[in-house]
Design a protein around this motif. Structure first.
Motif, mmCIF file in Angstrom:
data_model
loop_
_atom_site.group_PDB
_atom_site.id
_atom_site.type_symbol
_atom_site.label_atom_id
_atom_site.label_comp_id
_atom_site.label_asym_id
_atom_site.label_seq_id
_atom_site.Cartn_x
_atom_site.Cartn_y
_atom_site.Cartn_z
ATOM 1 N N ILE A 90 4.472 -17.818 32.107
ATOM 2 C CA ILE A 90 4.981 -17.417 30.803
ATOM 3 C C ILE A 90 5.773 -16.125 30.958
ATOM 4 O O ILE A 90 5.602 -15.386 31.926
ATOM 5 N N THR A 91 6.630 -15.886 29.990
ATOM 6 C CA THR A 91 7.381 -14.640 29.931
ATOM 7 C C THR A 91 7.105 -13.993 28.580
ATOM 8 O O THR A 91 7.168 -14.659 27.547
ATOM 9 N N VAL A 92 6.784 -12.713 28.600
ATOM 10 C CA VAL A 92 6.483 -11.982 27.372
ATOM 11 C C VAL A 92 7.600 -10.965 27.143
ATOM 12 O O VAL A 92 7.896 -10.152 28.015
ATOM 13 N N LYS A 93 8.220 -11.041 25.961
ATOM 14 C CA LYS A 93 9.294 -10.110 25.602
ATOM 15 C C LYS A 93 8.779 -9.152 24.537
ATOM 16 O O LYS A 93 8.104 -9.570 23.593
ATOM 17 N N HIS A 94 9.117 -7.885 24.690
ATOM 18 C CA HIS A 94 8.739 -6.861 23.715
ATOM 19 C C HIS A 94 10.004 -6.228 23.154
ATOM 20 O O HIS A 94 11.003 -6.076 23.862
ATOM 21 N N GLN A 95 9.948 -5.840 21.884
ATOM 22 C CA GLN A 95 11.062 -5.123 21.264
ATOM 23 C C GLN A 95 10.554 -4.418 20.019
ATOM 24 O O GLN A 95 9.415 -4.611 19.602
#
Length: 100
Positions: free
Chosen positions: A24-29
């Motif tokens: 999985i890839t986790v993106k934060h913003q």
């Protein structure tokens, strides 16, 4: 001696595959109001069951193969990306969350 070495190598191979987690890839913003957000994307060809948690609030959801989740937003501006907890596993391993 040869049997013990073979048994050890076999056990090692099975334990590594048993501990494999989905990719999985986790993106934060941060959004326009300054609140932290997180999004999870599934990089596998299988459906996943996932949860995103922050400050004791947990959201469970199914994540389609090669798909991504909606953005989950924190409830307080003081939270940052380290306050989020993200977990995903293969849906086939959790039958109680499968559609009936």
């Amino acid at each position: 001696m040869v049997i013990k070495v073979f048994a050890l190598i076999t056990a090692l191979l099975f334990s590594v595959s048993a501990l494999a987690m989905p990719k999985i890839t986790v993106k934060h913003q941060r959004n326009a109001n300054g609140f932290t957000q997180v999004q999870v994307s599934n990089d596998t060809m299988e459906n996943l069951i996932c949860h995103v948690a922050i400050d004791g609030n947990k959201v469970l959801f199914r994540l389609q193969a090669i798909g991504y989740s909606r953005w989950f937003t924190a409830t307080d501006i003081r939270y940052n990306h380290t306050n989020f907890s993200v977990w995903c596993d293969y849906l086939r391993l959790h039958p109680k969350y499968q559609k009936k």
